[in-house]
Design an enzyme around this catalytic site. Structure first.
Site, PDB file in Angstrom:
ATOM      1  N   SER A  56       6.514   8.279  62.377  1.00 36.19           N
ATOM      2  CA  SER A  56       7.083   9.462  61.742  1.00 36.19           C
ATOM      3  C   SER A  56       8.080  10.156  62.675  1.00 36.19           C
ATOM      4  CB  SER A  56       5.959  10.404  61.301  1.00 36.19           C
ATOM      5  OG  SER A  56       6.454  11.391  60.416  1.00 36.19           O
ATOM      6  N   ASP A 108       6.009   5.875  50.451  1.00 36.42           N
ATOM      7  CA  ASP A 108       5.906   7.041  51.338  1.00 36.42           C
ATOM      8  C   ASP A 108       6.429   8.286  50.610  1.00 36.42           C
ATOM      9  OD1 ASP A 108       6.086   8.958  53.372  1.00 36.42           O
ATOM     10  OD2 ASP A 108       6.566   7.453  54.889  1.00 36.42           O
ATOM     11  N   HIS A 141       2.580   7.281  53.651  1.00 33.36           N
ATOM     12  CA  HIS A 141       2.997   7.700  54.999  1.00 33.36           C
ATOM     13  C   HIS A 141       1.894   7.317  55.979  1.00 33.36           C
ATOM     14  CE1 HIS A 141       5.743   9.790  57.632  1.00 33.36           C
ATOM     15  NE2 HIS A 141       4.786  10.570  58.081  1.00 33.36           N
TER      16      HIS A 141
END
Length: 214
Positions: A56, A108, A141
């Site tokens: 991320s 995601d 995610h």
């Protein structure tokens, strides 16, 4: 995005326009550069045996920093990340063929797959020649075993075994008391250091550990 939490830089939003406002990214970039320099200067680790990797925001900073270093790394790993602050990003001389591996979940909901595609296009437009983007159907995610396996394969490719490189450990006698205590803690010797006061005592403990005498 309205939530207070530890981070490498402020995130106003994840749309392309908001992504230009990344307060603190330069400071984090400098911090990562210094960490790499310390590994090189203090332990003798060549830059071409180092990899920046992250998930991320950590992946975003790895990409942003890794392609703008004064020396070329072995590679960069991005998982569910993106290119932040595109207007401030330029690839340093000699780094255009740095291997970049980017894994991203097709489902995601936070950093959408469009951001991954746009990041790859933007970095390639800046001159990158070795940017691989792999998507994972149904993955949100997060990461999954398949992605971890792909990362391992990438690392094995860019960091092949062999060569005569060895990490140079600083001699205990050359360390400060703070460094000695840190090394002793990392070695799991804290219990044996209880009651020690003099620097020579910490030196002797660490030397015995390295010599296999404990």
């Amino acid at each position: 995005m309205g939530m207070a939490m530890p981070s490498w830089y402020d995130i106003v939003g994840l749309d392309k326009r908001s992504n230009e406002f990344c307060k603190g990214i330069e400071e984090s970039q400098q911090r990562i550069e210094q960490l790499l320099k310390d590994e090189h200067d203090n332990l003798g680790v060549p830059y071409d045996r180092m990899v920046l990797a992250g998930f991320s925001q950590g992946g975003a900073l790895s990409l942003y920093t890794g392609m703008q270093l004064p020396s070329k790394l072995a590679g960069i790993v991005i998982m569910s990340g993106y290119l932040p602050h595109e207007s401030g990003f330029n690839i340093a001389n000699g780094l255009h063929d740095t291997p970049i591996w980017h894994g991203h979940g097709a489902a995601d909901p936070l950093v959408r797959i469009t951001a991954a595609n746009e990041s790859q296009s933007a970095v390639k437009a800046k001159g990158a020649t070795n940017y691989t983007l792999k998507t994972y159907p149904g993955l949100a995610h997060s990461v999954n075993p398949q992605e971890i396996g792909d990362v391992l394969s990438f690392l094995q490719q860019i960091l092949p075994p062999g060569g005569d490189f060895k990490v140079k450990l600083k001699e205990p006698s050359e360390m400060s008391v703070k460094e000695l205590k840190g090394a002793i803690a990392k070695a799991g010797l804290g219990r044996l250091a209880v009651g020690l006061m003099e620097k020579r005592e910490f030196v002797e403990l660490l030397e015995k550990h390295r010599d296999g005498k404990l």
